[in-house]
Design a protein around this motif. Sequence first.
Motif, mmCIF file in Angstrom:
data_model
loop_
_atom_site.group_PDB
_atom_site.id
_atom_site.type_symbol
_atom_site.label_atom_id
_atom_site.label_comp_id
_atom_site.label_asym_id
_atom_site.label_seq_id
_atom_site.Cartn_x
_atom_site.Cartn_y
_atom_site.Cartn_z
ATOM 1 N N UNK A 209 0.785 -1.207 0.024
ATOM 2 C CA UNK A 209 0.023 0.145 0.000
ATOM 3 C C UNK A 209 1.102 1.345 -0.051
ATOM 4 N N UNK A 210 2.017 1.111 0.866
ATOM 5 C CA UNK A 210 2.817 2.334 0.790
ATOM 6 C C UNK A 210 3.458 2.517 -0.492
ATOM 7 N N UNK A 211 4.019 1.628 -1.188
ATOM 8 C CA UNK A 211 4.485 1.737 -2.562
ATOM 9 C C UNK A 211 3.310 2.316 -3.510
ATOM 10 N N UNK A 212 2.225 1.786 -3.236
ATOM 11 C CA UNK A 212 1.418 2.197 -4.159
ATOM 12 C C UNK A 212 1.023 3.938 -3.972
ATOM 13 N N UNK A 213 1.202 4.485 -2.745
ATOM 14 C CA UNK A 213 1.182 5.838 -2.619
ATOM 15 C C UNK A 213 2.305 6.579 -3.465
ATOM 16 N N UNK A 214 3.476 5.811 -3.335
ATOM 17 C CA UNK A 214 4.806 6.647 -3.725
ATOM 18 C C UNK A 214 4.983 6.444 -5.184
ATOM 19 N N UNK A 215 4.702 5.160 -5.650
ATOM 20 C CA UNK A 215 4.949 4.719 -7.031
ATOM 21 C C UNK A 215 4.001 4.850 -8.018
ATOM 22 N N UNK A 216 2.700 4.819 -7.182
ATOM 23 C CA UNK A 216 1.581 4.959 -8.048
ATOM 24 C C UNK A 216 1.340 6.247 -8.785
ATOM 25 N N UNK A 217 1.714 7.166 -7.981
ATOM 26 C CA UNK A 217 1.500 8.769 -8.654
ATOM 27 C C UNK A 217 2.635 9.573 -8.858
ATOM 28 N N UNK A 218 2.948 9.910 -7.659
ATOM 29 C CA UNK A 218 3.863 11.154 -7.785
ATOM 30 C C UNK A 218 5.554 10.715 -7.908
ATOM 31 N N UNK A 219 5.806 9.390 -7.588
ATOM 32 C CA UNK A 219 7.252 8.852 -8.153
ATOM 33 C C UNK A 219 8.351 9.641 -7.404
ATOM 34 N N UNK A 220 7.930 10.245 -6.270
ATOM 35 C CA UNK A 220 9.212 10.750 -5.538
ATOM 36 C C UNK A 220 8.692 10.497 -3.872
ATOM 37 N N UNK A 221 9.798 10.466 -3.363
ATOM 38 C CA UNK A 221 9.387 10.526 -1.782
ATOM 39 C C UNK A 221 9.393 11.873 -1.243
ATOM 40 N N UNK A 222 8.440 11.953 -0.411
ATOM 41 C CA UNK A 222 8.263 13.274 0.400
ATOM 42 C C UNK A 222 7.843 12.988 1.820
ATOM 43 N N UNK A 223 8.648 13.801 2.820
ATOM 44 C CA UNK A 223 8.497 13.582 4.114
ATOM 45 C C UNK A 223 6.959 13.252 4.607
ATOM 46 N N UNK A 224 7.083 12.019 5.425
ATOM 47 C CA UNK A 224 5.561 11.557 6.070
ATOM 48 C C UNK A 224 4.326 11.748 4.792
ATOM 49 N N UNK A 225 4.820 11.154 3.707
ATOM 50 C CA UNK A 225 3.894 11.376 2.412
ATOM 51 C C UNK A 225 2.666 10.633 2.732
ATOM 52 N N UNK A 226 2.737 9.380 3.456
ATOM 53 C CA UNK A 226 1.544 8.680 3.843
ATOM 54 C C UNK A 226 0.423 9.430 4.411
ATOM 55 N N UNK A 227 0.935 10.756 5.114
ATOM 56 C CA UNK A 227 -0.379 11.456 5.727
ATOM 57 C C UNK A 227 -1.461 10.982 6.483
ATOM 58 N N UNK A 228 -1.354 10.165 7.434
ATOM 59 C CA UNK A 228 -2.318 9.708 8.067
ATOM 60 C C UNK A 228 -3.291 8.367 7.284
ATOM 61 N N UNK A 229 -2.861 7.859 6.050
ATOM 62 C CA UNK A 229 -3.625 6.795 5.335
ATOM 63 C C UNK A 229 -3.620 5.675 6.187
ATOM 64 N N UNK A 230 -2.796 5.303 6.901
ATOM 65 C CA UNK A 230 -2.528 4.334 7.816
ATOM 66 C C UNK A 230 -3.857 4.369 8.930
ATOM 67 N N UNK A 231 -4.038 5.424 9.625
ATOM 68 C CA UNK A 231 -5.025 5.588 10.322
ATOM 69 C C UNK A 231 -6.328 5.460 9.772
ATOM 70 N N UNK A 232 -6.607 5.999 8.485
ATOM 71 C CA UNK A 232 -7.776 5.783 7.837
ATOM 72 C C UNK A 232 -7.945 4.108 7.614
ATOM 73 N N UNK A 233 -6.909 3.510 7.405
ATOM 74 C CA UNK A 233 -7.123 1.979 7.118
ATOM 75 C C UNK A 233 -7.709 1.412 8.549
ATOM 76 N N UNK A 234 -7.300 1.844 9.693
ATOM 77 C CA UNK A 234 -7.769 1.452 10.843
ATOM 78 C C UNK A 234 -9.326 1.991 10.786
ATOM 79 N N UNK A 235 -9.747 2.835 10.460
ATOM 80 C CA UNK A 235 -11.199 3.456 10.656
ATOM 81 C C UNK A 235 -11.954 2.718 9.471
ATOM 82 N N UNK A 236 -11.409 2.628 8.333
ATOM 83 C CA UNK A 236 -12.220 1.651 7.286
ATOM 84 C C UNK A 236 -12.676 0.256 7.890
ATOM 85 N N UNK A 237 -11.572 -0.196 8.530
ATOM 86 C CA UNK A 237 -11.863 -1.801 9.056
ATOM 87 C C UNK A 237 -13.133 -1.630 9.906
ATOM 88 N N UNK A 238 -13.163 -0.506 10.764
ATOM 89 C CA UNK A 238 -14.470 -0.568 11.596
ATOM 90 C C UNK A 238 -15.671 -0.715 10.729
#
Lengths: 312, 368
Positions: A209-238
């Motif tokens: 999923x992380x690779x999809x964030x970086x390689x999927x679109x912008x194709x560069x790494x920026x600091x903390x680029x996942x920007x809380x998506x992991x917490x959205x995962x926790x929410x989506x599971x609920x």
Amino acid sequence: MHGNLIFILDWLAASIRYAAPVALASVGSVYSERSGIFNIGIEGMMLIGAFFGILGSYYTDSVLVGVMAAMLAGLLCSLIHAYMSVTLSANQIISGQAINLLAVGITNFLNRALLGHLSGVRVPGFAVIKIPLLHKIPIVGQLFFQQTAHVYLAYLIPIIGAWILYRTTWGLNVRAAGEHPQAVRSAGLSVERIRYATIALSGLMAGLGGAAVSLGEVRIFTQEMTGGRGFVVLAAIVVGKWNPALTGLACLLFGGASALQTRAQTLGALDIIPHQFYNMLPYLLTCAALAGFVGRTVQPEKLGEPYDPEQD
Amino acid sequence: MNSWSLKGALQKAKDIIVGPIIAIALALLLAGILIYFSGYEPLAAYGALFKGSVGNINSLAVTGVRMTPLLLGGLAVAMSFSCGVSNIGIEGQLYLGAVGATIVGLMPLPVPQWLHLLLVLAAGFVFGALWATVPGYLYAYKGVNEVVLTLMLNYVAIYLVSYLTNTVYGPLGEKGASYSQSPELVSTARLPILLKGSSLHVGLLVGIVLAIALYIFMNHTSSGFRLRMVGFNPHAAEYAGIPMERTRMQIMLLSGGLAGIAGASEVAGLFHRLYANFSPGYGFDAIAVSLLAGNNPLAVILSSAFYGALRAGATRMQQVIGIEVSIVFIIQAFTILFVTAGTVLSHRPSVIKKLFRFSKKSPAEGRG
């Protein structure tokens, strides 16, 4: 084409783009939560995946190697969590939070040390694949079947994940480990081994999923680029009631909310409701789901509790 | 518990301090290796870290400033975790506490400064506790998982403050300002500065006093014992007739209130106004702070000082040596992992032998 239609298509496309990495990561986490292990380190594992995806792709010019590096890095992080929460029965929140901190530190540090000279150079990323025939369907084809590779994975993997969880013996074992671990033990199986496997799976998928964030679109790494998506995962599971397929749909819902707030301006909706309230929506929805306002939500019985064989 | 003796107290202090020090040493060693392999001199780096955090009176003041929200937030975590409640909504409660402090701090009240300040801090407590009310109720009375609930409300709180401080439509926003912020608090609502020429404010003393008060409350009063019993032995607590629902609710509210004071202290002590996104994750760092302290309020003073010093020193380390500030996160993370592992392993000495075999026995401290 009519202006409204263009707007809706653009919004849906953006929703899918946001949702795909989250959906990929969520499948693994559903498994670990179903087996009784809570993983708030998912954000960190995604961030690590995003970084190593770029790193692998940069050094080898191969997207595939990038993805494998991302998944491997996610796996290594998840083994820390597994050792802490299963072998040592430590507090699962704390080891997850440690992984989140570690991920921010390591990715920033290594990014500067190894990729600092790049300054905006893009590495090879996921290619857009047009599905033969299907992509020619008006509107639907354009929306769903002219996407980058990881989006197709995000269509399939939640469904496969649901099938394995509900239709195979191993899936049954996973669910039992989170509901009645003592029954799993009575059946001669190791609760610990099942939990190790599901945590490893959550690490692999978070890396992807992380690779999809970086390689999927912008194709560069920026600091903390996942920007809380992991917490959205926790929410989506609920919201998805711990079902991999429904969780995938919940990710799409959250993607929609996220894409809506960036587009609300064009609608003139910001004059009535400030954008911050659109931002809150996914999180409030999760709370409502937890509180039982959106159907009945029942979490795995033993979620978050270390398994103690001598207790039963 | 009440049979106090000097020897016992020393032994207890040793138990609390030795583990974390070993963990910190290991974490610094590992981070040092990382620094070495990225082409820097670890000793020079740590020298800069040391100078920037405790090297002189000004560095110490910066450490004190960084330490204050971690101390108050750490107490909020210690409060809930030592009672078996996983309140990870500290960040959100901290933001709401800052809102409460701002509302009271903007009012030109005709009262002496000490009273105004007290009201500001009290508003922080009340707003923080209010933000914990809904998750507290759902957790205590409805059995909803408090972890996800409190985590999600953090983001709601951050966006709420961003709305409130918006310079165009925010009810607390300063019209026409270039950044989302409230107007400045009136002068009687600002915490006094402790060291002239620095930003070190009275919030630090508030934190230390509260740490001592919380320690006494938790360890030497029957109410405190009742709260902790719910955490370490819920079955016995229930058997002893302790009302579980109400007690869990109280734990959540107290924890939220302490987090609220952390936010109030930042507003009234450091910024003198409310900013959008003013906290760089203090509420999350507070979890690490409290863990390092074994959820002991007195030890939270030490661990918050350590994390505050890391933050303060890292800035200098980046300026002088050129190492990313984020090395601090790595040190923090390793410290957490080693402390946690060390705590568990020290309860089970035999585990060293079967380090790589799966556990057969769960340690005394489980979840929470």
